[in-house]
Design a protein around this motif. Structure first.
Motif, PDB file in Angstrom:
ATOM      1  N   VAL A 103       4.621  -0.892   5.156  1.00 40.13           N
ATOM      2  CA  VAL A 103       3.848  -0.466   6.332  1.00 40.13           C
ATOM      3  C   VAL A 103       2.763  -1.482   6.672  1.00 40.13           C
ATOM      4  N   ALA A 104       2.965  -2.722   6.226  1.00 34.76           N
ATOM      5  CA  ALA A 104       1.948  -3.759   6.395  1.00 34.76           C
ATOM      6  C   ALA A 104       1.546  -3.947   7.855  1.00 34.76           C
ATOM      7  N   ASP A 105       2.514  -3.864   8.755  1.00 31.03           N
ATOM      8  CA  ASP A 105       2.216  -4.101  10.173  1.00 31.03           C
ATOM      9  C   ASP A 105       1.329  -3.021  10.775  1.00 31.03           C
ATOM     10  N   GLU A 106       1.266  -1.862  10.126  1.00 34.88           N
ATOM     11  CA  GLU A 106       0.478  -0.749  10.676  1.00 34.88           C
ATOM     12  C   GLU A 106      -0.924  -0.661  10.069  1.00 34.88           C
ATOM     13  N   ILE A 107      -1.147  -1.347   8.936  1.00 40.18           N
ATOM     14  CA  ILE A 107      -2.472  -1.295   8.311  1.00 40.18           C
ATOM     15  C   ILE A 107      -3.489  -1.947   9.247  1.00 40.18           C
ATOM     16  N   GLY A 108      -4.554  -1.219   9.530  1.00 40.30           N
ATOM     17  CA  GLY A 108      -5.587  -1.733  10.425  1.00 40.30           C
ATOM     18  C   GLY A 108      -5.424  -1.312  11.860  1.00 40.30           C
ATOM     19  N   LYS A 109      -4.243  -0.784  12.213  1.00 40.90           N
ATOM     20  CA  LYS A 109      -4.057  -0.264  13.563  1.00 40.90           C
ATOM     21  C   LYS A 109      -4.696   1.118  13.671  1.00 40.90           C
ATOM     22  N   ALA A 110      -5.473   1.328  14.678  1.00 37.26           N
ATOM     23  CA  ALA A 110      -6.186   2.595  14.822  1.00 37.26           C
ATOM     24  C   ALA A 110      -5.211   3.756  14.980  1.00 37.26           C
ATOM     25  N   ALA A 111      -5.442   4.812  14.224  1.00 36.82           N
ATOM     26  CA  ALA A 111      -4.650   6.039  14.386  1.00 36.82           C
ATOM     27  C   ALA A 111      -5.175   6.803  15.604  1.00 36.82           C
ATOM     28  N   LYS A 112      -4.424   7.805  16.033  1.00 32.58           N
ATOM     29  CA  LYS A 112      -4.876   8.636  17.153  1.00 32.58           C
ATOM     30  C   LYS A 112      -6.163   9.350  16.754  1.00 32.58           C
ATOM     31  N   VAL A 180       5.014   3.191  -1.945  1.00 26.68           N
ATOM     32  CA  VAL A 180       4.286   2.765  -0.752  1.00 26.68           C
ATOM     33  C   VAL A 180       3.471   1.531  -1.103  1.00 26.68           C
ATOM     34  N   SER A 181       3.621   0.505  -0.273  1.00 27.14           N
ATOM     35  CA  SER A 181       2.915  -0.755  -0.497  1.00 27.14           C
ATOM     36  C   SER A 181       1.685  -0.823   0.393  1.00 27.14           C
ATOM     37  N   MET A 182       0.522  -0.954  -0.232  1.00 24.82           N
ATOM     38  CA  MET A 182      -0.742  -1.059   0.501  1.00 24.82           C
ATOM     39  C   MET A 182      -1.489  -2.340   0.113  1.00 24.82           C
ATOM     40  N   ASP A 183      -0.753  -3.329  -0.379  1.00 28.56           N
ATOM     41  CA  ASP A 183      -1.410  -4.530  -0.891  1.00 28.56           C
ATOM     42  C   ASP A 183      -1.624  -5.607   0.161  1.00 28.56           C
ATOM     43  N   GLU A 184      -1.008  -5.452   1.322  1.00 30.95           N
ATOM     44  CA  GLU A 184      -1.141  -6.492   2.349  1.00 30.95           C
ATOM     45  C   GLU A 184      -2.256  -6.127   3.325  1.00 30.95           C
ATOM     46  N   THR A 185      -3.476  -6.179   2.802  1.00 32.39           N
ATOM     47  CA  THR A 185      -4.649  -5.898   3.603  1.00 32.39           C
ATOM     48  C   THR A 185      -5.734  -6.894   3.237  1.00 32.39           C
ATOM     49  N   ALA A 212       1.288   0.483  -4.500  1.00 29.15           N
ATOM     50  CA  ALA A 212       0.834  -0.893  -4.727  1.00 29.15           C
ATOM     51  C   ALA A 212      -0.434  -1.128  -3.919  1.00 29.15           C
ATOM     52  N   PRO A 213      -1.609  -1.007  -4.555  1.00 25.24           N
ATOM     53  CA  PRO A 213      -2.848  -1.284  -3.834  1.00 25.24           C
ATOM     54  C   PRO A 213      -3.151  -2.773  -3.812  1.00 25.24           C
ATOM     55  N   LYS A 214      -4.168  -3.122  -3.068  1.00 21.39           N
ATOM     56  CA  LYS A 214      -4.668  -4.499  -3.070  1.00 21.39           C
ATOM     57  C   LYS A 214      -5.676  -4.647  -4.197  1.00 21.39           C
ATOM     58  N   PHE A 215      -5.553  -5.717  -4.983  1.00 20.78           N
ATOM     59  CA  PHE A 215      -6.520  -6.024  -6.032  1.00 20.78           C
ATOM     60  C   PHE A 215      -7.287  -7.283  -5.653  1.00 20.78           C
ATOM     61  N   THR A 216      -8.439  -7.447  -6.265  1.00 18.55           N
ATOM     62  CA  THR A 216      -9.211  -8.668  -6.067  1.00 18.55           C
ATOM     63  C   THR A 216      -8.455  -9.869  -6.631  1.00 18.55           C
ATOM     64  N   GLY A 217      -8.714 -11.058  -6.085  1.00 12.66           N
ATOM     65  CA  GLY A 217      -8.092 -12.278  -6.595  1.00 12.66           C
ATOM     66  C   GLY A 217      -6.828 -12.662  -5.844  1.00 12.66           C
ATOM     67  N   ARG A 218      -6.261 -13.783  -6.248  1.00 16.52           N
ATOM     68  CA  ARG A 218      -5.052 -14.306  -5.626  1.00 16.52           C
ATOM     69  C   ARG A 218      -3.840 -14.001  -6.507  1.00 16.52           C
ATOM     70  N   SER A 259       1.686   0.032  -9.016  1.00 16.03           N
ATOM     71  CA  SER A 259       2.665  -1.037  -8.950  1.00 16.03           C
ATOM     72  C   SER A 259       1.909  -2.334  -8.685  1.00 16.03           C
ATOM     73  N   VAL A 260       2.160  -3.341  -9.504  1.00 11.10           N
ATOM     74  CA  VAL A 260       1.496  -4.633  -9.342  1.00 11.10           C
ATOM     75  C   VAL A 260       2.484  -5.585  -8.688  1.00 11.10           C
ATOM     76  N   HIS A 261       2.249  -5.869  -7.399  1.00 13.33           N
ATOM     77  CA  HIS A 261       3.161  -6.742  -6.655  1.00 13.33           C
ATOM     78  C   HIS A 261       2.841  -8.209  -6.902  1.00 13.33           C
ATOM     79  N   SER A 262       3.863  -9.046  -6.717  1.00 13.70           N
ATOM     80  CA  SER A 262       3.747 -10.457  -7.092  1.00 13.70           C
ATOM     81  C   SER A 262       3.182 -10.544  -8.501  1.00 13.70           C
ATOM     82  N   GLY A 263       3.707  -9.683  -9.364  1.00 13.06           N
ATOM     83  CA  GLY A 263       3.162  -9.548 -10.705  1.00 13.06           C
ATOM     84  C   GLY A 263       3.705 -10.536 -11.713  1.00 13.06           C
ATOM     85  N   SER A 264       4.743 -11.285 -11.344  1.00 13.01           N
ATOM     86  CA  SER A 264       5.299 -12.217 -12.317  1.00 13.01           C
ATOM     87  C   SER A 264       4.318 -13.352 -12.587  1.00 13.01           C
ATOM     88  N   ASP A 265       4.254 -13.756 -13.838  1.00 11.93           N
ATOM     89  CA  ASP A 265       3.486 -14.930 -14.267  1.00 11.93           C
ATOM     90  C   ASP A 265       1.972 -14.748 -14.201  1.00 11.93           C
TER      91      ASP A 265
END
Length: 420
Positions: A103-112, A180-185, A212-218, A259-265
């Protein structure tokens, strides 16, 4: 919420770009079981990857099923329709039983406005002093804060609800695992923001089993975590507390886990994840993907001959088409062009020089993170080789499989799930 297919406590997302390493990946999970911990595999491959390679989700299912049968695996296993939306989901419905709702494209879009108002009215417990057990201090919120968070995430959660209901219509309730992926914010969610998101997910009646939330760091592709490890540790443990509280408060599935995305390495945070999971008696899903394809290149280079020539050719073409290959991954790679060797130099390398630059061994002075990241996104080059690349994988299966299994078990599963 309904009972059905259930994701076990510990799981690892394993990508297999070219559908040739399922057995080698599963062998790492067998090693984990032999060591006393059940870590179930979730084979994941996105629509973008299928499109680039020209493959189909059914091929991934066939490869996974064959590996399970050959190794006699009796624990659960899953096939993840990775980062799907309503436009891309249909080809994944039959073969997959795990769906990462993108749902990355919808994060930040104002809801009704009326939907935001209704959400706040349904959840008076989120306004004022919010106490989450096992987090030291309560959070102070007001209606404006809750509305602001809802405005940022509610439309995305509603979109997830649409995708989930479509899947229920096609596959039946309880016949798949939703994530549900919420890490792209833009910034990490605070525990109270995560709680608000989980309340909205419960309102949509999505029985999510991982988030999958967003965590600090790269979290760059294929290389170690870049950031403040103590801060990550704090965020990770607070998210575990927020999830445990949301399960009790909103009736979400009792196996809901991070869920830790891009979790490899991400070696420098594995101890923190292991300790946090143990402290909270929680589960975790570690999502890896392209690291497996890099082990194929390492195996080819180690094999010498045609395998080494193919590995060199992949780099030469990746270097020549660097901008094109990087573009889709621009936010999750940091490549220093000055540290990329020229293809003519790589053409003269031995297999050992190639693998020393590529293998993720930070104790090796020849290890080159920029070289590794460019090759990580360069799988399109191998895809264009078609049967020549696949034939090389088959001809050098033994040495490649050894690298794939060792990488997944020794560098990922052992430190994160076994704590050693």
């Amino acid at each position: 919420m309904s009972e059905g297919l259930k994701l076990p406590k510990f799981s690892v997302g394993v990508g297999d770009r070219f559908a040739h390493q399922a057995k080698a990946q599963l062998a790492a999970c067998v090693k984990a079981a032999d060591a006393g911990v059940e870590v179930v595999p979730v084979w994941n491959k996105s629509n973008r990857e299928h499109t680039i390679i020209g493959s189909d989700p059914n091929q991934t299912r066939i490869e996974a099923d064959a590996a399970v049968k050959e190794l006699g695996w009796t624990s659960p296993y899953f096939l993840d329709a990775d980062h799907i939306n309503l436009k891309t989901v249909d080809r994944f419905i039959a073969p997959c039983d795990f769906f990462t709702l993108d749902v990355a494209d919808e994060i930040g879009k104002a809801a009704k406005p009326e939907d935001v108002d209704a959400f706040v009215a349904r959840h008076p417990e989120l306004v004022g002093e919010v106490t989450i057990p096992r987090i030291d201090a309560p959070f102070q919120t007001d209606e404006a804060f809750v509305k602001g968070v809802a405005n940022k995430f509610l439309a995305a959660v509603q979109d997830a609800g649409k995708i989930y209901r479509y899947l229920v219509e096609k596959k039946g309730e309880g016949n798949f695992v939703p994530e549900v992926s919420m890490d792209e914010t833009d910034a990490p969610q605070t525990p109270v923001e995560l709680l608000i998101i989980l309340a909205a997910i419960a309102d949509e009646k999505i029985p999510i089993q991982t988030i999958a939330p967003k965590f600090t760091g790269r979290f760059n592709k294929g290389v170690d975590y870049v950031g403040d490890v103590p801060q990550f540790t704090k965020e990770f443990e607070e998210d575990l507390a927020a999830i445990a509280f949301a399960i009790k408060t909103y009736g979400l599935p009792d196996n809901l886990k991070l869920s830790v995305h891009s979790g490899s390495d991400k070696f420098s945070i594995y101890q923190a994840i292991h300790d946090g999971v143990k402290k909270f008696d929680a589960g975790v899903h570690l999502k890896t993907a392209g690291t497996n394809w890099l082990e194929e290149l390492i195996g080819l280079a180690e094999s010498g001959g045609e395998g080494l020539e193919i590995a060199k050719e992949v780099y030469r073409e990746a270097y020549a088409h660097s901008d094109e290959l990087r573009a889709p991954y621009a936010t999750v790679i940091d490549i220093d062009d000055a540290k990329l060797p020229k293809p003519e130099e790589v053409d003269g390398w031995t297999g050992e020089q190639y693998t020393s630059a590529l293998r993720h061994d930070q104790s090796n002075p020849a290890y080159n993170p920029s070289f590794r990241q460019l090759l990580h996104v360069g799988f399109k080059v191998a895809a264009k080789m078609g049967p020549r690349y696949l034939s090389a994988l088959e001809a050098n299966e033994d040495v490649i499989a050894k690298n794939v299994t060792e990488n997944l078990f020794e560098r990922h599963i052992k430190p994160l799930f076994l704590g050693v």
